[in-house]
Design a protein around this motif. Structure first.
Motif, PDB file in Angstrom:
ATOM      1  N   ASP A  75     -11.252   4.385  -8.122  1.00 54.13           N
ATOM      2  CA  ASP A  75     -10.120   5.316  -8.023  1.00 54.13           C
ATOM      3  C   ASP A  75      -9.724   5.620  -6.583  1.00 54.13           C
ATOM      4  O   ASP A  75      -8.565   5.948  -6.315  1.00 54.13           O
ATOM      5  N   THR A  76     -10.683   5.552  -5.650  1.00 59.14           N
ATOM      6  CA  THR A  76     -10.360   5.956  -4.277  1.00 59.14           C
ATOM      7  C   THR A  76     -10.233   4.793  -3.307  1.00 59.14           C
ATOM      8  O   THR A  76      -9.648   4.960  -2.236  1.00 59.14           O
ATOM      9  N   ARG A  77     -10.773   3.603  -3.654  1.00 60.56           N
ATOM     10  CA  ARG A  77     -10.799   2.518  -2.676  1.00 60.56           C
ATOM     11  C   ARG A  77     -10.092   1.242  -3.104  1.00 60.56           C
ATOM     12  O   ARG A  77      -9.823   0.383  -2.274  1.00 60.56           O
ATOM     13  N   ALA A  78      -9.816   1.078  -4.371  1.00 59.63           N
ATOM     14  CA  ALA A  78      -9.237  -0.186  -4.825  1.00 59.63           C
ATOM     15  C   ALA A  78      -7.782  -0.324  -4.404  1.00 59.63           C
ATOM     16  O   ALA A  78      -7.030   0.639  -4.398  1.00 59.63           O
ATOM     17  N   GLY A  92     -10.626  -1.284   2.731  1.00 61.67           N
ATOM     18  CA  GLY A  92     -10.324   0.006   2.131  1.00 61.67           C
ATOM     19  C   GLY A  92     -10.783   1.182   2.963  1.00 61.67           C
ATOM     20  O   GLY A  92     -10.769   2.321   2.490  1.00 61.67           O
ATOM     21  N   MET A  93     -11.166   0.938   4.206  1.00 66.33           N
ATOM     22  CA  MET A  93     -11.762   2.000   5.017  1.00 66.33           C
ATOM     23  C   MET A  93     -10.881   2.466   6.172  1.00 66.33           C
ATOM     24  O   MET A  93     -11.290   3.303   6.959  1.00 66.33           O
ATOM     25  N   ALA A 157      -8.772   1.400  20.503  1.00 70.22           N
ATOM     26  CA  ALA A 157      -8.340   2.601  19.780  1.00 70.22           C
ATOM     27  C   ALA A 157      -8.572   2.422  18.281  1.00 70.22           C
ATOM     28  O   ALA A 157      -8.680   1.297  17.786  1.00 70.22           O
ATOM     29  N   GLN A 158      -8.687   3.538  17.570  1.00 75.92           N
ATOM     30  CA  GLN A 158      -8.850   3.455  16.121  1.00 75.92           C
ATOM     31  C   GLN A 158      -7.586   2.882  15.488  1.00 75.92           C
ATOM     32  O   GLN A 158      -6.473   3.313  15.790  1.00 75.92           O
ATOM     33  N   LEU A 159      -7.762   1.926  14.592  1.00 77.46           N
ATOM     34  CA  LEU A 159      -6.628   1.341  13.886  1.00 77.46           C
ATOM     35  C   LEU A 159      -6.441   2.067  12.561  1.00 77.46           C
ATOM     36  O   LEU A 159      -7.322   2.046  11.701  1.00 77.46           O
ATOM     37  N   CYS A 160      -5.299   2.735  12.414  1.00 83.48           N
ATOM     38  CA  CYS A 160      -4.970   3.444  11.176  1.00 83.48           C
ATOM     39  C   CYS A 160      -3.864   2.712  10.446  1.00 83.48           C
ATOM     40  O   CYS A 160      -3.228   1.809  10.988  1.00 83.48           O
ATOM     41  N   GLU A 161      -3.625   3.118   9.236  1.00 82.78           N
ATOM     42  CA  GLU A 161      -2.500   2.587   8.475  1.00 82.78           C
ATOM     43  C   GLU A 161      -1.894   3.709   7.648  1.00 82.78           C
ATOM     44  O   GLU A 161      -2.559   4.711   7.362  1.00 82.78           O
TER      45      GLU A 161
END
Length: 355
Positions: A75-78, A92-93, A157-161
């Protein structure tokens, strides 16, 4: 990978009932409690099936904690792509942060279509080198996932999405955080306080109001008559929408107003009656409605802001932050109504002075 990484979740199932109530929004509390009950029911069903097929060993290898752990992973990572779910290690992180499309979002231009950018940045490549949005069944062993960055990122730097055009519900319920800023967050409206729209048959004014609502494609503003529980609208920050104004304009019309506004469009509802006070009174009615909604909370905006400056636990911080975001949305709608009402009064006073 999964056993090492997913060791702790801020998932609504593990919230204590007292903390859930701290959200102080009955509809949200009911949603979370229904989610918890749904998880328990699902486990009970699967447990019965497991015991039927493996009566001697099911209790040893299939425990409630194992099922909830697996459900939380899915439910949280797929990835949810084209009706399928994929678990992709590491992919997924990535943490969430708004991208350029999010910053450019404007509810005034919203078409109601969901963004498809997740499909743009999360794809699969087959053994033949084809870039596809769904992993083919016949080629899964040699298909790998590809994640594209949705922004420029400095080295180190941290890579976000961006997680997409979601309101805060999905983050609150499943991911255990709230974005500092979310242009898609909104206040859901399921019911509005108009006694004069749904009344007993034979009330000609109420009947005419209902017909005007129907002609304009607006739902009945009373939950008990809205059997499918569809929301009337969802208000974004500062969104004093024509739809909201239409309900308040129609809800206070008398027979003369309704006759004058029989063929009016949504933008014309504030002026079609010809009464100079109608616009001002409609804006004032919106302000009173917001005040009433805010009064349903046990705490004020200021008190919630002060609470967040204290050493709250993570779940308490989430609950207070969630309701504070909602209150600020409502307050922003009221602020726009106040500005519009005062501008109209100022304009009217200027005209009177000239006369």
């Amino acid at each position: 990978y999964q056993r090492r990484v997913f060791f702790f979740f801020f998932f609504f199932f593990f919230w204590e009932k007292g903390r859930i109530r701290e959200v102080d929004m009955p509809s949200v509390v009911a949603r979370i409690q229904a989610g918890r009950q749904g998880l328990e029911n699902s486990f009970a069903l699967i447990q019965r099936i497991a015991r039927t097929h493996f009566p001697d060993t099911a209790n040893q290898w299939f425990q409630q904690k194992d099922y909830f752990w697996a459900r939380m992973i899915v439910d949280t990572r797929a990835w949810n792509l084209m009706g399928r779910k994929y678990l992709v290690p590491v992919a997924g992180m990535f943490n969430h942060a708004p991208d350029a499309e999010d910053y450019e979002y404007d509810w005034r231009k919203d078409t109601g279509q969901r963004s498809q950018k997740f499909l743009t940045y999360h794809r699969f490549e087959t053994s033949s080198g084809r870039d596809v949005t769904m992993a083919p069944n016949h080629d899964r062993s040699s298909t790998f996932a590809k994640v594209y960055s949705d922004r420029h990122c400095a080295a180190g730097a941290q890579l976000c999405e961006s997680y997409g055009d979601n309101d805060n519900t999905i983050y609150f319920d499943y991911h255990g955080f709230l974005p500092d800023w979310n242009p898609y967050e909104c206040w859901e409206v399921f019911e509005l306080p108009f006694d004069g729209i749904y009344q007993t048959a034979g009330n000609s004014v109420a009947e005419t109001r209902r017909k005007l609502l129907q002609r304009l494609g607006l739902q009945n503003p009373h939950t008990h008559q809205n059997n499918n529980q569809r929301r009337l609208m969802c208000l974004h920050e500062g969104q004093l929408s024509e739809t909201l104004l239409a309900y308040f304009a129609i809800g206070r019309m008398d027979s003369a107003d309704l006759k004058a506004c029989k063929t009016a469009t949504l933008p014309q509802l504030l002026t079609c009656s010809g009464k100079k006070s109608h616009q001002v009174d409609t804006y004032r009615a919106v302000e009173r409605w917001v005040n009433g909604e805010l009064a349903k909370f046990r705490t004020t905006l200021g008190e919630d802001a002060d609470l967040l400056r204290t050493a709250l636990g993570h779940e308490d911080r989430l609950a207070v932050g969630y309701r504070l975001h909602k209150k600020r949305l409502l307050q922003s709608v009221k602020n726009v109504a106040t500005v519009e009402r005062r501008a109209l009064k100022k304009k009217r006073n200027s005209l009177n002075d000239e006369l």
